[in-house]
Motif scaffolding. Sequence first.
Motif, short mmCIF file in Angstrom:
data_model
loop_
_atom_site.label_atom_id
_atom_site.label_comp_id
_atom_site.label_asym_id
_atom_site.label_seq_id
_atom_site.Cartn_x
_atom_site.Cartn_y
_atom_site.Cartn_z
N GLU A 3 56.31 0.14 -9.42
CA GLU A 3 55.64 1.07 -8.50
C GLU A 3 54.14 1.02 -8.80
O GLU A 3 53.73 0.84 -9.95
CB GLU A 3 56.20 2.47 -8.69
CG GLU A 3 55.86 3.45 -7.58
CD GLU A 3 54.50 4.08 -7.78
OE1 GLU A 3 53.80 4.34 -6.78
OE2 GLU A 3 54.11 4.30 -8.95
N GLU A 4 53.32 1.16 -7.79
CA GLU A 4 51.87 0.95 -7.93
C GLU A 4 51.25 1.78 -9.05
O GLU A 4 50.52 1.24 -9.90
CB GLU A 4 51.19 1.27 -6.60
CG GLU A 4 49.69 1.03 -6.62
CD GLU A 4 49.06 1.31 -5.27
OE1 GLU A 4 47.87 0.98 -5.10
OE2 GLU A 4 49.74 1.86 -4.38
N GLN A 5 51.53 3.07 -9.09
CA GLN A 5 50.93 3.90 -10.13
C GLN A 5 51.46 3.55 -11.52
O GLN A 5 50.73 3.59 -12.51
CB GLN A 5 51.17 5.39 -9.84
CG GLN A 5 50.44 6.33 -10.78
CD GLN A 5 48.94 6.04 -10.85
OE1 GLN A 5 48.25 5.94 -9.83
NE2 GLN A 5 48.41 5.88 -12.06
N GLU A 6 52.75 3.17 -11.59
CA GLU A 6 53.32 2.76 -12.86
C GLU A 6 52.64 1.50 -13.38
O GLU A 6 52.39 1.36 -14.59
CB GLU A 6 54.83 2.52 -12.70
CG GLU A 6 55.54 2.20 -14.01
CD GLU A 6 57.02 1.92 -13.83
OE1 GLU A 6 57.71 1.79 -14.85
OE2 GLU A 6 57.47 1.85 -12.66
N PHE A 7 52.33 0.58 -12.49
CA PHE A 7 51.62 -0.64 -12.87
C PHE A 7 50.26 -0.28 -13.47
O PHE A 7 49.86 -0.79 -14.53
CB PHE A 7 51.45 -1.55 -11.65
CG PHE A 7 51.43 -3.02 -11.97
CD1 PHE A 7 50.88 -3.51 -13.15
CD2 PHE A 7 51.93 -3.94 -11.05
CE1 PHE A 7 50.86 -4.87 -13.44
CE2 PHE A 7 51.91 -5.31 -11.33
CZ PHE A 7 51.37 -5.77 -12.52
N ARG A 8 49.55 0.61 -12.80
CA ARG A 8 48.24 1.04 -13.30
C ARG A 8 48.36 1.69 -14.68
O ARG A 8 47.55 1.41 -15.58
CB ARG A 8 47.60 2.03 -12.32
CG ARG A 8 47.19 1.43 -10.98
CD ARG A 8 46.59 2.50 -10.08
NE ARG A 8 46.22 1.98 -8.78
CZ ARG A 8 45.04 1.42 -8.50
NH1 ARG A 8 44.13 1.33 -9.46
NH2 ARG A 8 44.78 0.98 -7.29
N THR A 9 49.37 2.53 -14.83
CA THR A 9 49.56 3.24 -16.10
C THR A 9 49.86 2.26 -17.23
O THR A 9 49.29 2.37 -18.32
CB THR A 9 50.69 4.27 -15.97
OG1 THR A 9 50.33 5.24 -14.97
CG2 THR A 9 50.94 4.98 -17.28
N LEU A 10 50.77 1.31 -16.99
CA LEU A 10 51.11 0.34 -18.03
C LEU A 10 49.92 -0.53 -18.42
O LEU A 10 49.72 -0.84 -19.60
CB LEU A 10 52.27 -0.54 -17.57
CG LEU A 10 53.65 0.12 -17.51
CD1 LEU A 10 54.68 -0.87 -16.97
CD2 LEU A 10 54.08 0.63 -18.88
N LEU A 11 49.11 -0.91 -17.45
CA LEU A 11 47.91 -1.68 -17.75
C LEU A 11 46.95 -0.88 -18.62
O LEU A 11 46.42 -1.38 -19.62
CB LEU A 11 47.21 -2.12 -16.46
CG LEU A 11 47.85 -3.27 -15.69
CD1 LEU A 11 47.28 -3.36 -14.28
CD2 LEU A 11 47.63 -4.60 -16.43
N ALA A 12 46.74 0.38 -18.26
CA ALA A 12 45.83 1.23 -19.03
C ALA A 12 46.35 1.47 -20.44
O ALA A 12 45.59 1.41 -21.42
CB ALA A 12 45.62 2.55 -18.31
N GLU A 13 47.66 1.70 -20.56
CA GLU A 13 48.24 1.93 -21.88
C GLU A 13 48.18 0.68 -22.75
O GLU A 13 48.18 0.78 -23.98
CB GLU A 13 49.68 2.42 -21.73
CG GLU A 13 49.77 3.83 -21.16
CD GLU A 13 51.21 4.29 -20.95
OE1 GLU A 13 52.12 3.43 -21.07
OE2 GLU A 13 51.42 5.47 -20.64
#
Length: 300
Positions: free
Chosen positions: A227-237
């Motif tokens: 999911e788009e926001q999950e992708f962003r979160t995993l990249l940031a983490e």
Amino acid sequence: MSSTTPDVTTIVREKYGEAARRVLELAPQDTADAAAASCCGPVNSCCGGAAFNGTVDPITSNLDVNGETDELPNAAVLASLGCGNPTALAELREGEVVLDLGSGGGIDVLLSARRVGPTGKAFGLDMTDDMLALARRNAAEAGVGNVEFLRGRIEEIPLPSNSVDVIISNCVINLSGDKRRVLAEAFRVLKPGGRFAVSDVVVRGAVPADVRRSMELWVGCVAGALEEQEFRTLLAESGFTDIDIEPTRLYRSEDARAFLQESGINVEANLAAIDGKFMAAFVRATKPAPTPAHASLAAP
């Protein structure tokens, strides 16, 4: 998701291997005929999930810039199972070192090698022996010397830390059962200031559970998509900054119909629920470079 990794890995390896063998078994004149008949040749599904019926599917069709693949072996084009054109979007520069995660038949590695020139290098990483054999054959046929194909999994990249300028990938990260590990490994091997620039299928919003559970759709690059926001979160983490997800193609209900029918999912029950939920996207991020203050402190 990591608990599913062995099953996903096995299925993906089998599907990729089947796709590579089909191309390897074609005589040169057959690959030319297949390429003329269809931009996807005998492989019509992102990542090889569908039958080899020679049709053009909405994921893999019309991805390359006109003329970009004219000088590549037909077998490299036929084995291209991606959802985008990361080499055209990654802004590769002369002398850079590029790594393609899940390089398949090698088309993006060969295109990258051209862009970085003789002073640069393009690595391809794949876990499928048949795909590696096909990619190496394609590189030899194309006469491209600044490439190297590595056997391994994208969750365990066999390269040193801080050794790569750019990581590309074409509809492969969604196939991993441990995406957090993939992104952590990508961050590790990138040099400070290095760029993450991949094409992938991304989800916007909720998706029916039956679709998520379908392994055939997973191998078809749909059910495993983040999911788009999950992708962003995993990249940031994982440590990345400057994260951007740019849609390049939105899949409508009629595109989804083919996915559902091929996997035995109830079409009418799920069609409206996934209309417009899946998109091909170009995902960008950066591994931060040391600030000038930190760099001066680190100097001898």
